[in-house]
Design an enzyme around this catalytic site. Structure first.
Site, PDB file in Angstrom:
ATOM      1  N   LYS A  99     -52.682  45.747 -39.144  1.00 15.72           N
ATOM      2  CA  LYS A  99     -51.719  44.631 -39.178  1.00 15.72           C
ATOM      3  C   LYS A  99     -51.045  44.442 -37.812  1.00 15.72           C
ATOM      4  O   LYS A  99     -50.762  43.317 -37.405  1.00 15.72           O
ATOM      5  CB  LYS A  99     -50.673  44.889 -40.275  1.00 15.72           C
ATOM      6  CG  LYS A  99     -51.271  44.874 -41.683  1.00 15.72           C
ATOM      7  CD  LYS A  99     -51.588  43.475 -42.114  1.00 15.72           C
ATOM      8  CE  LYS A  99     -52.857  43.329 -42.862  1.00 15.72           C
ATOM      9  NZ  LYS A  99     -53.169  41.943 -43.223  1.00 15.72           N
TER      10      LYS A  99
ATOM     11  N   TYR B 264     -53.880  50.906 -42.332  1.00 10.14           N
ATOM     12  CA  TYR B 264     -53.402  49.551 -42.677  1.00 10.14           C
ATOM     13  C   TYR B 264     -52.415  49.048 -41.608  1.00 10.14           C
ATOM     14  O   TYR B 264     -52.528  47.913 -41.114  1.00 10.14           O
ATOM     15  CB  TYR B 264     -52.725  49.598 -44.051  1.00 10.14           C
ATOM     16  CG  TYR B 264     -52.130  48.286 -44.491  1.00 10.14           C
ATOM     17  CD1 TYR B 264     -52.935  47.283 -45.030  1.00 10.14           C
ATOM     18  CD2 TYR B 264     -50.763  48.033 -44.354  1.00 10.14           C
ATOM     19  CE1 TYR B 264     -52.395  46.071 -45.426  1.00 10.14           C
ATOM     20  CE2 TYR B 264     -50.213  46.824 -44.746  1.00 10.14           C
ATOM     21  CZ  TYR B 264     -51.033  45.851 -45.292  1.00 10.14           C
ATOM     22  OH  TYR B 264     -50.490  44.642 -45.678  1.00 10.14           O
TER      23      TYR B 264
ATOM     24  N   ALA C 117     -58.009  34.101 -51.092  1.00 15.49           N
ATOM     25  CA  ALA C 117     -57.169  33.141 -51.834  1.00 15.49           C
ATOM     26  C   ALA C 117     -57.373  33.220 -53.344  1.00 15.49           C
ATOM     27  O   ALA C 117     -56.803  32.421 -54.077  1.00 15.49           O
ATOM     28  CB  ALA C 117     -57.464  31.717 -51.342  1.00 15.49           C
TER      29      ALA C 117
ATOM     30  N   SER D 293     -63.144  34.302 -51.251  1.00 16.80           N
ATOM     31  CA  SER D 293     -63.007  35.698 -51.683  1.00 16.80           C
ATOM     32  C   SER D 293     -64.414  36.211 -51.945  1.00 16.80           C
ATOM     33  O   SER D 293     -65.354  35.421 -51.979  1.00 16.80           O
ATOM     34  CB  SER D 293     -62.150  35.806 -52.951  1.00 16.80           C
ATOM     35  OG  SER D 293     -62.769  35.098 -54.014  1.00 16.80           O
TER      36      SER D 293
HETATM   37  P1  NAP Z   1     -54.439  40.922 -53.179  1.00 13.73           P
HETATM   38  O1  NAP Z   1     -53.572  40.337 -54.224  1.00 13.73           O
HETATM   39  O2  NAP Z   1     -55.086  42.237 -53.412  1.00 13.73           O
HETATM   40  O3  NAP Z   1     -55.571  39.848 -52.827  1.00 13.73           O
HETATM   41  C1  NAP Z   1     -56.497  40.128 -51.817  1.00 13.73           C
HETATM   42  C2  NAP Z   1     -57.406  38.942 -51.671  1.00 13.73           C
HETATM   43  O4  NAP Z   1     -58.312  39.204 -50.583  1.00 13.73           O
HETATM   44  C3  NAP Z   1     -58.277  38.694 -52.893  1.00 13.73           C
HETATM   45  O5  NAP Z   1     -58.526  37.311 -53.003  1.00 13.73           O
HETATM   46  C4  NAP Z   1     -59.565  39.439 -52.550  1.00 13.73           C
HETATM   47  O6  NAP Z   1     -60.651  38.928 -53.313  1.00 13.73           O
HETATM   48  C5  NAP Z   1     -59.658  39.106 -51.065  1.00 13.73           C
HETATM   49  N1  NAP Z   1     -60.474  40.028 -50.269  1.00 13.73           N
HETATM   50  C6  NAP Z   1     -60.345  41.370 -50.156  1.00 13.73           C
HETATM   51  N2  NAP Z   1     -61.299  41.841 -49.327  1.00 13.73           N
HETATM   52  C7  NAP Z   1     -62.015  40.769 -48.912  1.00 13.73           C
HETATM   53  C8  NAP Z   1     -63.138  40.615 -48.063  1.00 13.73           C
HETATM   54  N3  NAP Z   1     -63.721  41.654 -47.459  1.00 13.73           N
HETATM   55  N4  NAP Z   1     -63.637  39.376 -47.872  1.00 13.73           N
HETATM   56  C9  NAP Z   1     -63.067  38.303 -48.476  1.00 13.73           C
HETATM   57  N5  NAP Z   1     -62.004  38.388 -49.277  1.00 13.73           N
HETATM   58  C10 NAP Z   1     -61.503  39.612 -49.502  1.00 13.73           C
HETATM   59  O7  NAP Z   1     -53.664  41.076 -51.786  1.00 13.73           O
HETATM   60  P2  NAP Z   1     -52.257  40.448 -51.311  1.00 13.73           P
HETATM   61  O8  NAP Z   1     -51.185  41.396 -51.664  1.00 13.73           O
HETATM   62  O9  NAP Z   1     -52.145  39.037 -51.721  1.00 13.73           O
HETATM   63  O10 NAP Z   1     -52.461  40.543 -49.723  1.00 13.73           O
HETATM   64  C11 NAP Z   1     -52.972  39.439 -48.996  1.00 13.73           C
HETATM   65  C12 NAP Z   1     -52.651  39.647 -47.522  1.00 13.73           C
HETATM   66  O11 NAP Z   1     -51.251  39.789 -47.381  1.00 13.73           O
HETATM   67  C13 NAP Z   1     -53.284  40.901 -46.939  1.00 13.73           C
HETATM   68  O12 NAP Z   1     -53.717  40.630 -45.630  1.00 13.73           O
HETATM   69  C14 NAP Z   1     -52.134  41.888 -46.936  1.00 13.73           C
HETATM   70  O13 NAP Z   1     -52.284  42.837 -45.919  1.00 13.73           O
HETATM   71  C15 NAP Z   1     -50.969  40.968 -46.668  1.00 13.73           C
HETATM   72  N6  NAP Z   1     -49.665  41.479 -47.110  1.00 13.73           N
HETATM   73  C16 NAP Z   1     -49.384  41.633 -48.445  1.00 13.73           C
HETATM   74  C17 NAP Z   1     -48.108  42.060 -48.836  1.00 13.73           C
HETATM   75  C18 NAP Z   1     -47.685  42.138 -50.278  1.00 13.73           C
HETATM   76  O14 NAP Z   1     -46.527  42.449 -50.528  1.00 13.73           O
HETATM   77  N7  NAP Z   1     -48.537  41.862 -51.243  1.00 13.73           N
HETATM   78  C19 NAP Z   1     -47.170  42.382 -47.850  1.00 13.73           C
HETATM   79  C20 NAP Z   1     -47.507  42.244 -46.511  1.00 13.73           C
HETATM   80  C21 NAP Z   1     -48.760  41.782 -46.152  1.00 13.73           C
HETATM   81  P3  NAP Z   1     -62.012  39.794 -53.545  1.00 13.73           P
HETATM   82  O15 NAP Z   1     -61.586  41.188 -53.854  1.00 13.73           O
HETATM   83  O16 NAP Z   1     -62.739  39.103 -54.647  1.00 13.73           O
HETATM   84  O17 NAP Z   1     -62.751  39.699 -52.245  1.00 13.73           O
END
Ligand code: NAP
Length: 254
Positions: free
Chosen positions: A158, A154, A15, A38
């Site tokens: 998912k 990935y 988050a 996070s």
């Molecule tokens: P993001 O902006 O890169 O943010 C990822 C978040 O996850 C950050 O808060 C990160 O913080 C945290 N994180 C990563 N590894 C972690 C771990 N091992 N333990 C705890 N926290 C962790 O990613 P996002 O695009 O918002 O994606 C969030 C989710 O949505 C993911 O599951 C992704 O697969 C899904 N999703 C995203 C999209 C898109 O268009 N963006 C589309 C489909 C699905 P830290 O690095 O500090 O841990």
């Protein structure tokens, strides 16, 4: 719109940025206590400050059992209950087959899929004790519906989340705990900005609504969604709908 969730507690993993930050802010606006999870505490604290005094940050790596247990314990200690879990943390490093290492594969599966099992397991005692809970997994269209070069690990993670969800939903139904998933298309996040303007423009062009979107998990957490479990909701502006490029070209630029 929905029966108030004010005063309830939500844990949102991942988050500190992106989709999770948006989900957490929306829950914060609805008056829930929000635990922002996070690995990087400082980033989580920024989001907690944006939300207000009913939000706080916790540092945990959701691919680790002990961290997930500590996360659940922190929510209980700070807020006294865990009503909603949004298992949202995820990573999307690209590696094509032939270059992808076993470690790459394990890292993505561990962070995106195993974390669903670990974070759900960690909150279960609290939810079972209350005979109520809402769990929302962040899956994706990539894997369950579509593919993209470099993201076989990935996509597997998912799609795997949805398989996990269906049996979890059956097992947890007797405790009135629902388990559902959101499947975002291309959502505008800081991470997406890192993919570059060409990538963003090409994604916008492939979406019937011609724009990147945002995601809320509030619906599945609501009282009104209490009889919905084991289901997934695609949130993608129609991205998976066109049969071919021609379907989009036919629409022209409205
Ligand atoms: P993001 O902006 O890169 O943010 C990822 C978040 O996850 C950050 O808060 C990160 O913080 C945290 N994180 C990563 N590894 C972690 C771990 N091992 N333990 C705890 N926290 C962790 O990613 P996002 O695009 O918002 O994606 C969030 C989710 O949505 C993911 O599951 C992704 O697969 C899904 N999703 C995203 C999209 C898109 O268009 N963006 C589309 C489909 C699905 P830290 O690095 O500090 O841990």
């Amino acid at each position: 719109m929905f029966t108030s969730l004010k005063g309830k507690t939500v844990i949102v993993t991942g988050a500190s940025k992106g989709i999770g930050r948006g989900i957490a802010r929306r829950f914060g606006e609805a008056g829930l206590n929000v635990l922002i999870v996070s690995r990087t505490l400082a980033d989580g604290e920024k989001v907690a400050n944006e939300i207000g005094p009913h939000a706080s940050a916790f540092a945990a790596d959701v691919s680790r059992t002990d961290d997930c247990l500590a996360m659940a314990a922190a929510a209980l200690e700070r807020y006294g209950s865990i009503d909603v879990l949004c298992a949202n943390a995820g990573i999307f490093p690209a590696a094509k087959l032939g270059e992808m290492t076993e470690a790459d594969f394990d890292h993505v599966i561990g962070t995106n899929l195993k974390s669903s099992f670990l974070s759900v397991s960690a909150v279960l005692p609290a939810m079972k004790a209350k005979k109520k809970g809402r769990i929302v997994l962040t899956s994706s269209i990539t894997g369950p519906i579509t593919g993209f070069p470099g993201w076989s690990h990935y996509g597997a993670s998912k799609a795997g989340q949805l398989g996990f969800m269906r049996t979890a939903a059956i097992e947890l139904a007797p405790w009135n705990i629902t388990v559902n998933a959101v499947m975002p298309g291309n959502i505008h996040t800081e991470g997406m900005d890192g993919m570059g303007p060409d990538y963003i423009a090409s994604m916008e062009a492939s979406i019937p609504m011609k724009r990147l979107g945002s995601v809320s998990a509030l619906f599945f957490a609501s009282e009104e969604a209490g009889y919905i479990t084991g289901q997934q909701m695609v949130i993608d502006g129609g991205q998976v709908l066109p049969e071919s490029l021609m379907a989009l070209q036919e629409m022209g630029t409205a």
